[in-house]
Design a protein around this motif. Structure first.
Motif, mmCIF file in Angstrom:
data_model
loop_
_atom_site.group_PDB
_atom_site.id
_atom_site.type_symbol
_atom_site.label_atom_id
_atom_site.label_comp_id
_atom_site.label_asym_id
_atom_site.label_seq_id
_atom_site.Cartn_x
_atom_site.Cartn_y
_atom_site.Cartn_z
ATOM 1 N N UNK A 176 0.833 -1.205 0.000
ATOM 2 C CA UNK A 176 0.000 0.000 0.000
ATOM 3 C C UNK A 176 0.866 1.252 0.000
ATOM 4 N N UNK A 177 1.970 1.232 0.727
ATOM 5 C CA UNK A 177 2.865 2.381 0.756
ATOM 6 C C UNK A 177 3.598 2.535 -0.581
ATOM 7 N N UNK A 178 3.970 1.429 -1.194
ATOM 8 C CA UNK A 178 4.568 1.488 -2.536
ATOM 9 C C UNK A 178 3.594 2.167 -3.490
ATOM 10 N N UNK A 179 2.350 1.722 -3.458
ATOM 11 C CA UNK A 179 1.315 2.294 -4.320
ATOM 12 C C UNK A 179 1.126 3.787 -4.035
ATOM 13 N N UNK A 180 1.019 4.139 -2.759
ATOM 14 C CA UNK A 180 0.810 5.537 -2.355
ATOM 15 C C UNK A 180 1.941 6.442 -2.849
ATOM 16 N N UNK A 181 3.167 6.021 -2.606
ATOM 17 C CA UNK A 181 4.290 6.889 -2.956
ATOM 18 C C UNK A 181 4.550 6.903 -4.454
ATOM 19 N N UNK A 182 4.275 5.823 -5.145
ATOM 20 C CA UNK A 182 4.400 5.831 -6.606
ATOM 21 C C UNK A 182 3.391 6.809 -7.209
#
Length: 164
Positions: free
Chosen positions: A138-144
């Motif tokens: 979820x954090x990968x998705x958010x920051x991407x």
């Protein structure tokens, strides 16, 4: 973005490397901006280059400090409510201050995440039961997503459109 990414090996190493690459990509979108340009509103929302980093630091605290570590808001190293306040940047905060804040929050997230296995779970009132794996993704998705927003804002700042 770094070119020395991890592409094979342990799942955790790949996830953590991808998350760190997206953290770095978000920071890269503001490098070299003036304080004025970092705060320039180019869209109707509260999104500015500097506010994207402020929001990302809050997301780190919300998910890792509040949710996974179970810290009270007063124990967090900055704003950690899930609302539009995550985008608020004080007038006396410089771009360097906000970058450093995001880097500190990211390091604290790494330290907290290291305490858990990818399959460890906790119940989240909004998301249901989530694993550490899900949180990292979820954090990968958010920051991407936000790095993409930052890229667009940076493009607008670097090459403004001619007047109509």
């Amino acid at each position: 973005m770094r070119t020395d990414r991890i592409t094979i090996g342990a799942e955790r190493a790949i996830l953590e490397d991808t998350l760190d690459r997206n953290r770095a990509a978000l920071i890269d979108t503001v490098r070299g901006l003036t304080e004025t340009d970092a705060r320039r509103r180019l869209v109707a929302s509260l999104t500015t280059p500097i506010s994207l980093l402020k929001h990302a630091a809050a997301a780190e605290r919300i998910w890792f400090q509040r949710f996974w570590a179970g810290l009270d808001e007063s124990e967090c190293d900055g704003y950690s409510k899930r609302d539009e306040g995550t985008f608020a940047v004080a007038d006396d905060e410089s771009l360097a201050d906000v970058i450093a804040e995001f880097q500190r929050a990211s390091q604290r997230s790494r330290d907290i995440a290291a305490r858990y296995d990818l399959d460890d779970t906790k119940h989240n009132p909004r998301e249901g039961t989530v694993s550490m794996r899900w949180t990292l993704l979820a954090m990968i998705e958010e920051f991407a997503r936000h790095a993409g927003h930052g890229d667009i804002l940076r493009e607008q700042l670097d090459q403004p459109l001619p007047p109509i």
